[in-house]
Motif scaffolding. Structure first.
Motif, PDB file in Angstrom:
ATOM      1  N   ASP A  16       0.811  -1.208   0.000  1.00 19.65           N
ATOM      2  CA  ASP A  16       0.000   0.000   0.000  1.00 19.65           C
ATOM      3  C   ASP A  16       0.847   1.261   0.000  1.00 19.65           C
ATOM      4  OD1 ASP A  16      -0.747   0.143   3.594  1.00 19.65           O
ATOM      5  OD2 ASP A  16       1.056  -0.390   2.483  1.00 19.65           O
ATOM      6  N   LYS A  17       2.103   1.141  -0.378  1.00 23.04           N
ATOM      7  CA  LYS A  17       3.028   2.264  -0.291  1.00 23.04           C
ATOM      8  C   LYS A  17       3.331   2.865  -1.665  1.00 23.04           C
ATOM      9  CE  LYS A  17       3.895   1.433   4.118  1.00 23.04           C
ATOM     10  NZ  LYS A  17       3.132   0.177   4.275  1.00 23.04           N
ATOM     11  N   THR A  18       3.769   4.095  -1.623  1.00 24.14           N
ATOM     12  CA  THR A  18       4.357   4.737  -2.784  1.00 24.14           C
ATOM     13  C   THR A  18       5.872   4.706  -2.626  1.00 24.14           C
ATOM     14  OG1 THR A  18       2.492   6.198  -3.266  1.00 24.14           O
ATOM     15  CG2 THR A  18       4.658   6.928  -4.001  1.00 24.14           C
ATOM     16  N   ILE A  19       6.566   4.305  -3.686  1.00 21.84           N
ATOM     17  CA  ILE A  19       8.022   4.323  -3.688  1.00 21.84           C
ATOM     18  C   ILE A  19       8.483   5.535  -4.478  1.00 21.84           C
ATOM     19  CG2 ILE A  19      10.126   3.114  -4.354  1.00 21.84           C
ATOM     20  CD1 ILE A  19       8.503   0.543  -4.348  1.00 21.84           C
ATOM     21  N   GLY A  20       9.379   6.277  -3.903  1.00 21.14           N
ATOM     22  CA  GLY A  20       9.937   7.425  -4.588  1.00 21.14           C
ATOM     23  C   GLY A  20      11.439   7.266  -4.762  1.00 21.14           C
ATOM     24  N   TRP A  21      11.923   7.735  -5.888  1.00 25.12           N
ATOM     25  CA  TRP A  21      13.364   7.819  -6.117  1.00 25.12           C
ATOM     26  C   TRP A  21      13.763   9.296  -6.174  1.00 25.12           C
ATOM     27  CZ3 TRP A  21      16.929   3.972  -6.085  1.00 25.12           C
ATOM     28  CH2 TRP A  21      16.463   2.653  -6.175  1.00 25.12           C
TER      29      TRP A  21
END
Length: 122
Positions: free
Chosen positions: A31-36
């Motif tokens: 349920d997460k957003t991954i950011g770079w």
């Protein structure tokens, strides 16, 4: 303990490719957003791309569009950033981060990695 560890950085010639990985432990990406994000010497950390692990919605900054591809593998708890057609201006430390809300603010993420160096030679 929640942890994100980036890998896959290195030295590459201009025009080359690298795939960065973000290994997640201590929580699930479902349920997460991954950011770079990335930070070049003498510059502020900036967002590169993010992906919602729940519906695979992606976002890219102008510098990444058409060259970088973000993805995630929820089953393996991994995030990826495929970087093609690399330029010397892409030289930076690249970081991954994860949170429920995502966004372009590094400090808005609940979990943040330590970074991996990417160096692009001309």
């Amino acid at each position: 303990e929640a942890q994100l560890v980036e890998s896959g950085g290195g030295l590459v010639q201009a025009g080359g490719s690298l795939r960065l990985s973000c290994v997640v432990s201590g929580f699930t990406l479902d349920d997460k957003t991954i950011g770079w994000f990335r930070q070049a010497p003498g510059k502020e950390r900036e967002p590169v791309s993010c992906i919602s692990s729940s519906d695979n919605t992606t976002y890219y900054t102008d510098s990444a569009k058409g060259r970088f591809t973000i993805s995630s593998d929820n089953a393996k708890n991994l995030g990826y950033l495929q970087m093609n057609s690399l330029k010397p201006d892409d030289t930076a430390v690249y970081y991954c981060a994860a949170s429920l809300s995502g966004g372009s603010n590094w400090w808005g993420y609940d979990y943040r990695g330590q970074g991996t160096q990417v160096t692009v030679s001309s």
